[in-house]
Design an enzyme around this catalytic site. Sequence first.
Site, PDB file in Angstrom:
ATOM      1  N   ASP A 164      -6.789  20.444  16.668  1.00 27.02           N
ATOM      2  CA  ASP A 164      -6.526  19.156  17.296  1.00 27.02           C
ATOM      3  C   ASP A 164      -7.119  18.002  16.490  1.00 27.02           C
ATOM      4  OD1 ASP A 164      -5.458  17.522  19.190  1.00 27.02           O
ATOM      5  OD2 ASP A 164      -6.614  18.315  20.876  1.00 27.02           O
ATOM      6  N   LYS A 194      -8.156  -2.516  15.489  1.00 30.09           N
ATOM      7  CA  LYS A 194      -7.103  -3.341  16.104  1.00 30.09           C
ATOM      8  C   LYS A 194      -7.680  -4.151  17.269  1.00 30.09           C
ATOM      9  CE  LYS A 194      -3.206  -3.409  15.276  1.00 30.09           C
ATOM     10  NZ  LYS A 194      -2.454  -4.284  14.333  1.00 30.09           N
ATOM     11  N   TYR A 232      -9.183   3.380  13.856  1.00 35.09           N
ATOM     12  CA  TYR A 232      -7.969   2.542  13.835  1.00 35.09           C
ATOM     13  C   TYR A 232      -7.908   1.646  15.065  1.00 35.09           C
ATOM     14  CZ  TYR A 232      -3.151   1.282  14.965  1.00 35.09           C
ATOM     15  OH  TYR A 232      -2.027   0.578  15.351  1.00 35.09           O
ATOM     16  N   SER A 273      -2.279   1.719   9.611  1.00 34.37           N
ATOM     17  CA  SER A 273      -1.733   2.024  10.940  1.00 34.37           C
ATOM     18  C   SER A 273      -1.871   3.483  11.371  1.00 34.37           C
ATOM     19  CB  SER A 273      -0.247   1.641  10.968  1.00 34.37           C
ATOM     20  OG  SER A 273       0.496   2.515  10.128  1.00 34.37           O
ATOM     21  N   THR A 296      -1.582  -3.076  19.598  1.00 36.52           N
ATOM     22  CA  THR A 296      -1.144  -1.748  20.003  1.00 36.52           C
ATOM     23  C   THR A 296      -1.720  -1.371  21.362  1.00 36.52           C
ATOM     24  OG1 THR A 296      -1.434   0.603  19.485  1.00 36.52           O
ATOM     25  CG2 THR A 296      -3.062  -0.874  18.568  1.00 36.52           C
ATOM     26  N   ASP A 297      -1.022  -0.481  22.066  1.00 33.86           N
ATOM     27  CA  ASP A 297      -1.553  -0.003  23.352  1.00 33.86           C
ATOM     28  C   ASP A 297      -2.805   0.852  23.158  1.00 33.86           C
ATOM     29  OD1 ASP A 297      -0.375   2.288  22.273  1.00 33.86           O
ATOM     30  OD2 ASP A 297       0.839   2.754  24.031  1.00 33.86           O
ATOM     31  N   GLU A 298      -3.058   1.278  21.892  1.00 33.10           N
ATOM     32  CA  GLU A 298      -4.235   2.133  21.656  1.00 33.10           C
ATOM     33  C   GLU A 298      -5.540   1.403  21.924  1.00 33.10           C
ATOM     34  OE1 GLU A 298      -4.391   4.759  18.357  1.00 33.10           O
ATOM     35  OE2 GLU A 298      -2.244   5.147  18.412  1.00 33.10           O
ATOM     36  N   THR A 308       0.873  -1.176   0.000  1.00 34.14           N
ATOM     37  CA  THR A 308       0.000   0.000   0.000  1.00 34.14           C
ATOM     38  C   THR A 308       0.911   1.227   0.000  1.00 34.14           C
ATOM     39  OG1 THR A 308       0.006   0.257   2.402  1.00 34.14           O
ATOM     40  CG2 THR A 308      -1.651  -1.255   1.467  1.00 34.14           C
TER      41      THR A 308
HETATM   42  P1  NAD Z   1       3.114   0.736   8.525  1.00 31.01           P
HETATM   43  O1  NAD Z   1       1.895   1.475   8.118  1.00 31.01           O
HETATM   44  O2  NAD Z   1       4.448   1.402   8.452  1.00 31.01           O
HETATM   45  O3  NAD Z   1       3.237  -0.612   7.674  1.00 31.01           O
HETATM   46  C1  NAD Z   1       2.144  -1.420   7.380  1.00 31.01           C
HETATM   47  C2  NAD Z   1       2.542  -2.399   6.285  1.00 31.01           C
HETATM   48  O4  NAD Z   1       1.424  -3.273   6.051  1.00 31.01           O
HETATM   49  C3  NAD Z   1       2.873  -1.737   4.953  1.00 31.01           C
HETATM   50  O5  NAD Z   1       4.036  -2.326   4.401  1.00 31.01           O
HETATM   51  C4  NAD Z   1       1.661  -2.035   4.077  1.00 31.01           C
HETATM   52  O6  NAD Z   1       1.961  -2.139   2.697  1.00 31.01           O
HETATM   53  C5  NAD Z   1       1.222  -3.357   4.655  1.00 31.01           C
HETATM   54  N1  NAD Z   1      -0.213  -3.628   4.416  1.00 31.01           N
HETATM   55  C6  NAD Z   1      -1.262  -2.761   4.612  1.00 31.01           C
HETATM   56  N2  NAD Z   1      -2.406  -3.355   4.260  1.00 31.01           N
HETATM   57  C7  NAD Z   1      -2.094  -4.617   3.862  1.00 31.01           C
HETATM   58  C8  NAD Z   1      -2.853  -5.715   3.394  1.00 31.01           C
HETATM   59  N3  NAD Z   1      -4.196  -5.641   3.252  1.00 31.01           N
HETATM   60  N4  NAD Z   1      -2.212  -6.862   3.081  1.00 31.01           N
HETATM   61  C9  NAD Z   1      -0.859  -6.960   3.194  1.00 31.01           C
HETATM   62  N5  NAD Z   1      -0.093  -5.938   3.617  1.00 31.01           N
HETATM   63  C10 NAD Z   1      -0.698  -4.788   3.956  1.00 31.01           C
HETATM   64  O7  NAD Z   1       2.812   0.225  10.002  1.00 31.01           O
HETATM   65  P2  NAD Z   1       3.798   0.046  11.260  1.00 31.01           P
HETATM   66  O8  NAD Z   1       3.904   1.325  11.961  1.00 31.01           O
HETATM   67  O9  NAD Z   1       5.010  -0.682  10.817  1.00 31.01           O
HETATM   68  O10 NAD Z   1       2.900  -0.912  12.160  1.00 31.01           O
HETATM   69  C11 NAD Z   1       2.988  -2.331  11.997  1.00 31.01           C
HETATM   70  C12 NAD Z   1       2.048  -2.989  12.985  1.00 31.01           C
HETATM   71  O11 NAD Z   1       2.396  -2.616  14.310  1.00 31.01           O
HETATM   72  C13 NAD Z   1       0.583  -2.558  12.808  1.00 31.01           C
HETATM   73  O12 NAD Z   1      -0.214  -3.705  13.004  1.00 31.01           O
HETATM   74  C14 NAD Z   1       0.341  -1.554  13.909  1.00 31.01           C
HETATM   75  O13 NAD Z   1      -0.990  -1.570  14.343  1.00 31.01           O
HETATM   76  C15 NAD Z   1       1.275  -2.078  14.994  1.00 31.01           C
HETATM   77  N6  NAD Z   1       1.827  -1.071  15.929  1.00 31.01           N
HETATM   78  C16 NAD Z   1       2.455   0.051  15.464  1.00 31.01           C
HETATM   79  C17 NAD Z   1       3.039   0.943  16.356  1.00 31.01           C
HETATM   80  C18 NAD Z   1       3.753   2.190  15.882  1.00 31.01           C
HETATM   81  O14 NAD Z   1       4.138   3.012  16.712  1.00 31.01           O
HETATM   82  N7  NAD Z   1       3.991   2.359  14.600  1.00 31.01           N
HETATM   83  C19 NAD Z   1       2.981   0.689  17.729  1.00 31.01           C
HETATM   84  C20 NAD Z   1       2.312  -0.459  18.175  1.00 31.01           C
HETATM   85  C21 NAD Z   1       1.762  -1.347  17.260  1.00 31.01           C
HETATM   86  O1  DAU Z   2       0.617   3.767  20.512  1.00 28.79           O
HETATM   87  C1  DAU Z   2       0.855   2.987  19.391  1.00 28.79           C
HETATM   88  C2  DAU Z   2       0.344   3.691  18.151  1.00 28.79           C
HETATM   89  O2  DAU Z   2       1.233   4.776  17.907  1.00 28.79           O
HETATM   90  C3  DAU Z   2       0.263   2.780  16.942  1.00 28.79           C
HETATM   91  O3  DAU Z   2      -0.704   1.790  17.190  1.00 28.79           O
HETATM   92  C4  DAU Z   2      -0.089   3.555  15.671  1.00 28.79           C
HETATM   93  O4  DAU Z   2      -0.035   2.711  14.552  1.00 28.79           O
HETATM   94  C5  DAU Z   2       0.917   4.670  15.502  1.00 28.79           C
HETATM   95  O5  DAU Z   2       0.598   5.454  14.379  1.00 28.79           O
HETATM   96  C6  DAU Z   2       0.965   5.552  16.757  1.00 28.79           C
HETATM   97  O6  DAU Z   2      -0.276   6.293  16.921  1.00 28.79           O
HETATM   98  P1  DAU Z   2      -0.285   7.845  17.362  1.00 28.79           P
HETATM   99  O7  DAU Z   2      -1.545   8.438  16.945  1.00 28.79           O
HETATM  100  O8  DAU Z   2       0.142   7.984  18.784  1.00 28.79           O
HETATM  101  O9  DAU Z   2       0.967   8.359  16.453  1.00 28.79           O
HETATM  102  P2  DAU Z   2       1.181   9.665  15.545  1.00 28.79           P
HETATM  103  O10 DAU Z   2       2.615   9.670  15.158  1.00 28.79           O
HETATM  104  O11 DAU Z   2       0.155   9.788  14.498  1.00 28.79           O
HETATM  105  O12 DAU Z   2       0.945  10.837  16.602  1.00 28.79           O
HETATM  106  C7  DAU Z   2       1.704  10.921  17.790  1.00 28.79           C
HETATM  107  C8  DAU Z   2       1.201  12.143  18.560  1.00 28.79           C
HETATM  108  O13 DAU Z   2       1.578  13.322  17.837  1.00 28.79           O
HETATM  109  C9  DAU Z   2      -0.295  12.206  18.698  1.00 28.79           C
HETATM  110  O14 DAU Z   2      -0.619  12.749  19.970  1.00 28.79           O
HETATM  111  C10 DAU Z   2      -0.738  13.170  17.591  1.00 28.79           C
HETATM  112  C11 DAU Z   2       0.438  14.119  17.475  1.00 28.79           C
HETATM  113  N1  DAU Z   2       0.709  14.675  16.129  1.00 28.79           N
HETATM  114  C12 DAU Z   2       0.817  13.808  15.088  1.00 28.79           C
HETATM  115  C13 DAU Z   2       1.058  14.266  13.813  1.00 28.79           C
HETATM  116  C14 DAU Z   2       1.161  13.313  12.642  1.00 28.79           C
HETATM  117  C15 DAU Z   2       0.881  16.040  15.954  1.00 28.79           C
HETATM  118  O15 DAU Z   2       0.820  16.816  16.922  1.00 28.79           O
HETATM  119  N2  DAU Z   2       1.134  16.496  14.685  1.00 28.79           N
HETATM  120  C16 DAU Z   2       1.209  15.671  13.609  1.00 28.79           C
HETATM  121  O16 DAU Z   2       1.415  16.179  12.472  1.00 28.79           O
END
Ligand code: NAD
Ligand code: DAU
Length: 340
Positions: A276, A158, A154, A86, A126-128, A37
């Site tokens: 916000d 999850k 989201y 995500s 995720t902790d969310e 994606t």
């Molecule tokens: P990301 O968005 O960077 O990567 C997601 C990947 O999944 C991409 O490579 C995308 O192409 C692939 N994908 C999406 N839809 C798909 C589908 N239908 N079939 C096959 N592949 C598909 O996400 P990330 O930040 O690496 O997060 C990975 C996992 O960890 C997620 O499940 C997310 O909920 C979880 N998570 C993320 C965080 C964070 O801080 N990023 C924290 C806790 C948990």
């Molecule tokens: O806690 C785990 C989660 O963390 C994962 O499950 C999600 O996949 C991951 O995207 C992340 O979610 P958040 O919403 O916490 O992450 P994000 O980076 O989008 O935002 C972090 C914080 O920063 C949130 O309070 C929103 C704020 N923010 C974010 C963006 C993109 C801003 O203030 N400005 C911005 O432009």
Amino acid sequence: MLKLLVTGGAGFIGGNFIHYMLNKYKDSQIICVDALTYAGNMETLEAVLENPSFKFIKADISDREIIYKVFEEEKPNIIVNFAAESHVDRSIESPSVFLQTNVMGTQVLLDACRKYGIDRYHQVSTDEVYGDLPLDRPDLFFTEDTPIHTSSPYSASKAAADLLVQAYHRTFKLPVTISRCSNNYGPYHFPEKLIPLMIANALNNKHLPVYGKGENVRDWLYVEDHCSAIDLIIHKGRIGEVYNIGGHNERTNLEVVKTIIRELGKNEGLIKFVKDRAGHDLRYAIDPTKIHNELGWLPQTTFDEGIKKTIQWYLDNRKWWENIINEEYKNYYEKMYGRR
Ligand code: NAD
Ligand code: DAU
């Protein structure tokens, strides 16, 4: 032999996990399934594409026919499901694809595991799913017993996936584990998320859009520490259990943004407070006692070290993120931030 199927491996955490595992287990086989994606990026996997222990298959986890074929042909014994939509902000704009991938996709993987037999299915959650904590109660943390209480489409998707995974364990005795991690940061992080977006914008001398007053708190974990925790869980975690992952690294968003500005030698005048996020979770904070006591896991990288390493990575790998800032990304940016 470890025959690992990693879904979503062209994304941020899945990509880091593939590098971590191939480096650690030289005799393992890793198959990556990813739909590529907007968030999937083959450049993240460039270094392993020629590795004989690695195979990439472009496929959507919600496509039952293709997924069954992958299981039949590859016969993986451990599945780690990272594949997901995500980004919270995108889920507020268009929830449907979140349900399709995060819920229906998970169900297809679980059915494939039942049909073909596996040793372990691990769901990267995720902790969310726990919702949020108040800002004025620093004594409160998410434990594995905290009730599910989601805020965004989201996190709801999850949580739904987690419940399905637990149902397949109870009803069909599928050997599953679930991990719920706090916010990750590090290399290969797509610049729609807070830290990489702020680094990329600061390097391009663009505004740094902070939602609300920047008071919301996130609990940051360097991505390699998340990978080591999943590695421990799939090898030693108890079947049917949930493990929280986090390293007590709480920061307000404004603190994070100011750290990036300072490290890059930029000016705080770049900060722009914007409207916000709807339903914005106030504070996330993980209690990692269970994974520490049961599996001996501890994070290795402090936030101060991790943020320096991450910024350096974005400086050294400009091509990786500049390629992402293409037309599609510019349209997304305009839609999300243009009139904010
Ligand atoms: P990301 O968005 O960077 O990567 C997601 C990947 O999944 C991409 O490579 C995308 O192409 C692939 N994908 C999406 N839809 C798909 C589908 N239908 N079939 C096959 N592949 C598909 O996400 P990330 O930040 O690496 O997060 C990975 C996992 O960890 C997620 O499940 C997310 O909920 C979880 N998570 C993320 C965080 C964070 O801080 N990023 C924290 C806790 C948990
Ligand atoms: O806690 C785990 C989660 O963390 C994962 O499950 C999600 O996949 C991951 O995207 C992340 O979610 P958040 O919403 O916490 O992450 P994000 O980076 O989008 O935002 C972090 C914080 O920063 C949130 O309070 C929103 C704020 N923010 C974010 C963006 C993109 C801003 O203030 N400005 C911005 O432009």
